[in-house]
Design an enzyme around this catalytic site. Structure first.
Site, PDB file in Angstrom:
ATOM      1  N   ARG A  16       0.824  -1.223   0.000  1.00  0.00           N
ATOM      2  CA  ARG A  16       0.000   0.000   0.000  1.00  0.00           C
ATOM      3  C   ARG A  16       0.860   1.276   0.000  1.00  0.00           C
ATOM      4  NH1 ARG A  16      -3.881  -0.410   4.901  1.00  0.00           N
ATOM      5  NH2 ARG A  16      -2.094  -1.463   5.822  1.00  0.00           N
ATOM      6  N   LEU A  18       1.330   3.476  -2.280  1.00  0.00           N
ATOM      7  CA  LEU A  18       0.661   4.657  -2.832  1.00  0.00           C
ATOM      8  C   LEU A  18      -0.284   5.268  -1.807  1.00  0.00           C
ATOM      9  CD1 LEU A  18       0.308   6.498  -5.300  1.00  0.00           C
ATOM     10  CD2 LEU A  18      -1.611   5.058  -6.005  1.00  0.00           C
ATOM     11  N   GLU A 486     -20.554  -1.859  19.484  1.00  0.00           N
ATOM     12  CA  GLU A 486     -19.616  -2.642  18.659  1.00  0.00           C
ATOM     13  C   GLU A 486     -18.149  -2.256  18.843  1.00  0.00           C
ATOM     14  OE1 GLU A 486     -20.983  -2.802  14.561  1.00  0.00           O
ATOM     15  OE2 GLU A 486     -23.067  -2.795  15.202  1.00  0.00           O
ATOM     16  N   CYS A 645     -28.083   0.378   3.342  1.00  0.00           N
ATOM     17  CA  CYS A 645     -27.678   1.746   3.025  1.00  0.00           C
ATOM     18  C   CYS A 645     -27.293   1.874   1.558  1.00  0.00           C
ATOM     19  CB  CYS A 645     -26.530   2.215   3.924  1.00  0.00           C
ATOM     20  SG  CYS A 645     -25.257   1.001   4.227  1.00  0.00           S
ATOM     21  N   HIS A 696     -22.496  10.691   7.562  1.00  0.00           N
ATOM     22  CA  HIS A 696     -21.222  10.742   6.838  1.00  0.00           C
ATOM     23  C   HIS A 696     -20.525  12.085   7.014  1.00  0.00           C
ATOM     24  CE1 HIS A 696     -23.608   7.563   4.910  1.00  0.00           C
ATOM     25  NE2 HIS A 696     -22.450   6.940   4.878  1.00  0.00           N
TER      26      HIS A 696
END
Length: 758
Positions: A16, A18, A486, A645, A696
């Site tokens: 990873r 980038l 959670e 969603c 969000h």
């Protein structure tokens, strides 16, 4: 001689690189030059890996700092005018603002690329959109590869797919296909620039040919490729993700120089192209999954094609390798702990070598690679006969299911009475979707526990402390049905995968989801079962802290399936039902332990829809059956919730109703409750909780905004069946805004309850 070529490669790097460079650049920790250097190094490594597989053509133009469709928007001058940027002189900073938004403009919308888990940035087309060519991105990558002495084939998404995956915007109604006459000359300019830079072949990808295209779109291919074929490069038309056999007559007549077809997703296709008289490229190694191919079997398909086509046969992966992790050889833990499974897998670099072996077998005979073919056969045989994969008890349980095994004991009208009798909820009951903020402390505790730096007892104590805080804050807010937050879960799929048999995990099996975000899907390699309870202890602890109902929280079978790399030796429907039965064991144990409200999340139901509508019913039938199986056998008084969603429900509402959840919560705030209208028109029969604010964003909505949405919901859904909740889980939010947002939601709910009571 058979030609080997590539269509695309993962961009993020083996570890990873980038992603980390991008995020450092965004935090202003490295310069643009340093980011560009990381990217150049990754491109060179990718090309060298392709060359090491004896590729005749390496792929160029596929590398991007964010998304290849965003690159195409820049290359065609189709970036949203609302940003006020000049596509001809776009800075890297501005490029990232298109993808991530800035203080004045929201980001370009993202959605899934066909039926993959990769997200692209959706082009915004207006009736007056003007296009302007800027081929820099593609030409630069072509020249870089040439400088390394490599033969390179630029890959560009074609004009019809580009228009198809975009959206019509603005007040003026129009059909985006009407933009084609303005777009086509720009494509000609881009292709001409590539020819001038030395491109011999150019791959133009048209995956839109695998979906249900309207007739006028299909017809448009004739004119488009008549125009593009005038460019003096050879054109390979790329198709993938499904069959294009229905368009065989059209494709054979197009004035292109070759066609790529996906034989992994649609192995029957060669019959339709038996008389194709140009280059036929066959995608025979799976670009979307991580299983090693049985190369002898692949050769049984490809050798007859070679006999017929000779030098006109090309081979490749089914689609870009973007969708697979980079390198299996770095998975040392997997190799040590599950050596058999390790031997059955192939990531991107291993797939390049599979293609090298196939090319050698075709051009020099099977004997030239006898050792590699024998190893491939041994892995296939080992997998076919493994007792780790095939379990008689799981097979028997599925086979013995009675005809109505997926049905609740009574219809919803009876169940809801039994539920209300003990729940005794007020009008407009309030709840949360599931997760609460995952703080730095939670992540640090989990990381320390995984590394062995924190004992199991200390980790459990840390998580219980977080759960107690979540329960206390919800009680202070006066929510009706609580969640435990959670805290103990790293990811909604990985958490369950780690506790179910038949799953395995990688250390570095990352694939790009969008931009710098990568995901590490679990591997479902064998029959699935639940060795022991997974959530009961956490949920019962949370319930012990409150007299209010506590929701048990599970991820649904379809979502677990969709967000994993799934075994390819049995139907996906069978795997899904196995997961459902494992979850059913958990549901019944939760119920036995006194948890009588249980949520089974299915955010990915829609994502699993096949590309062709004719295949929808079969999928929706087994997806719905799997969901119902997971909650079957519950008492009428146990209330089953689900959460979804996404924004397109209209065409699958009957299937959602058939799932028969007692309560469905959905994401609706960003669409101003438009989505709910579909539920109202359909007369959705069960309870429904539309999200009343967008989680969000850290922004705290005003009471007027939430009230506006809730009043709209009351107009559409009978108030006695309406719940109040946020759009989604609160995992990514901070505590401060979470509590402020929930307080606004509760204030508005109390106000409307008082009004309705009059």
């Amino acid at each position: 001689m058979t030609t080997l070529h590539f269509s695309g490669f993962p961009r993020v790097g083996a570890f990873r690189e980038l992603k980390f460079a991008q995020e450092k650049y965004w935090r202003k920790e490295i310069s643009e030059q340093e980011l560009l250097a990381v990217a150049k190094d990754l491109r060179e490594k990718n090309w060298k890996h392709q060359a090491a597989a004896n590729a005749d053509y390496v792929a160029v133009g596929d590398f991007t700092f964010y998304d290849h469709i965003l690159d195409l928007q820049v290359a065609t001058g189709a970036i949203p005018a609302r940003f006020g940027f000049d596509s001809q002189n776009l800075s890297l900073e501005q490029f990232f603002q298109l993808a991530r938004g800035n203080k004045d403009q929201f980001a370009i919308e993202m959605t899934k690329w066909f039926d993959t888990n990769y997200h692209y940035l959706v082009p915004e087309f207006h009736a007056d959109t003007e296009f302007k060519a800027n081929a820099k991105h593609y030409v630069q990558q072509l020249q870089e590869a040439q400088a390394l002495g490599l033969k390179a084939k630029p890959t560009v998404v074609g004009p019809l797919t580009f228009l198809w995956v975009g959206k019509e915007k603005g007040a003026v109604e129009f059909d985006r296909l009407s933009l084609l006459p303005k777009l086509l000359p720009v494509y000609v300019e881009i292709l001409t620039a590539l020819v001038e830079a030395g491109a011999e072949w150019i791959q133009i990808d048209e995956p839109a040919l695998t979906v249900d295209l309207p007739k006028e779109w299909v017809e448009a291919y004739k004119d488009v490729y008549a125009t593009l074929s005038k460019v003096s490069a050879k054109i390979l038309l790329g198709t993938y993700f499904g069959s294009v056999a229905e368009h065989a007559a059209l494709l054979k007549a197009l004035p292109v120089d070759g066609l790529h077809i996906d034989l992994v997703r649609a192995p029957e296709q060669p019959d339709a192209f038996a008389d194709y008289d140009k280059v036929l490229s066959v995608g025979v190694i799976d670009g979307r999954n991580i299983w090693r191919a049985n190369l002898n079997k692949v050769l049984e398909t490809v050798e007859p094609l070679q006999a017929k086509l000779g030098e006109r046969l090309w081979i490749s992966s089914s689609c870009s390798l973007l969708h697979t992790p980079f390198d299996l050889s770095v998975e040392e833990k997997l190799k040590a702990n599950k050596p058999d499974l390790y031997s059955w897998l192939a990531f991107t670099l291993q797939k390049t070598q599979e293609l090298r072996v196939l090319k050698a077998a075709l051009n020099e005979g099977r004997d030239s690679v006898a050792e590699e073919l024998a190893a491939s056969q041994a892995a296939a045989d080992s997998r076919a006969n493994s007792s780790e994969i095939h379990r008689a008890d799981v097979a028997k349980r599925l086979a013995d299911l009675p005809a109505n095994a997926d049905q609740r004991k009574s219809p919803f009208v009876n169940r809801i009475k039994a539920q209300q009798a003990w729940l005794n909820l007020p009008l407009l009951p309030t709840t949360n979707i599931g997760s609460f903020p995952q703080t730095t402390e939670i992540r640090q505790a989990r990381a320390a526990f995984k590394k062995g730096e924190l004992s199991a007892a200390d980790y459990e104590a840390a998580m219980k402390k977080e759960i107690a805080l979540v329960v206390e804050e919800q009680e202070k807010l006066d929510l009706d049905v609580l969640v435990h937050g959670e805290a103990e879960r790293n990811d909604m799929v990985e958490y369950f995968g780690e506790l179910l048999s038949g799953f395995a995990f990688t250390q570095y099996g990352w694939v790009q989801s969008y931009g710098s975000r990568c995901v590490k899907p679990p591997i479902i390699f064998g029959d699935v079962s639940r060795p022991e309870a997974m959530t009961v202890a956490w949920s019962t602890y949370a319930q012990s802290l409150t007299k209010r109902p506590m929701k048990g929280m599970l991820t649904g079978p379809v979502t677990i399936l969709q967000w994993s790399f799934v075994r390819n030796d049995i139907p996906r429907a069978t795997v899904c039902k196995q997961i459902a039965l494992a979850l059913n064991d958990e549901v019944l144990d939760l119920e036995k332990a006194g948890i009588k409200v249980i949520q089974i999340d299915e955010p990915a139901i829609r994502e699993g829809l096949p590309l062709k509508r004719a295949d929808w019913d079969a999928y929706l039938n087994w997806a719905g059956e799997s969901f119902r199986l997971s909650s079957a056998g519950c008492e009428d008084s146990t209330q089953i919730h689900t959460h979804m969603c996404y924004s397109e429900f209209n065409d699958i509402l009957p299937a959602i109703a058939a799932m028969d959840a007692d309560v469905i919560t959905i994401e609706t705030s960003r669409s101003d409750m438009e989505l709910l209208t579909a539920f109202g028109k359909f007369k959705y029969p069960n309870d429904i909780g539309p999200g009343v604010y967008d989680i969000h964003s850290p922004r705290v909505p005003t009471e007027a905004e939430v009230e506006h949405l809730l009043r709209k919901a009351i107009e559409v859904v009978p108030v006695e069946r309406l719940w109040v909740n946020p759009d989604c889980g609160l995992k990514t939010r901070g505590w401060k805004e979470t509590l402020e947002q929930l307080q606004v939601m509760m204030n508005v709910t109390r106000k409307l309850r008082a009004e309705l009571a009059k």
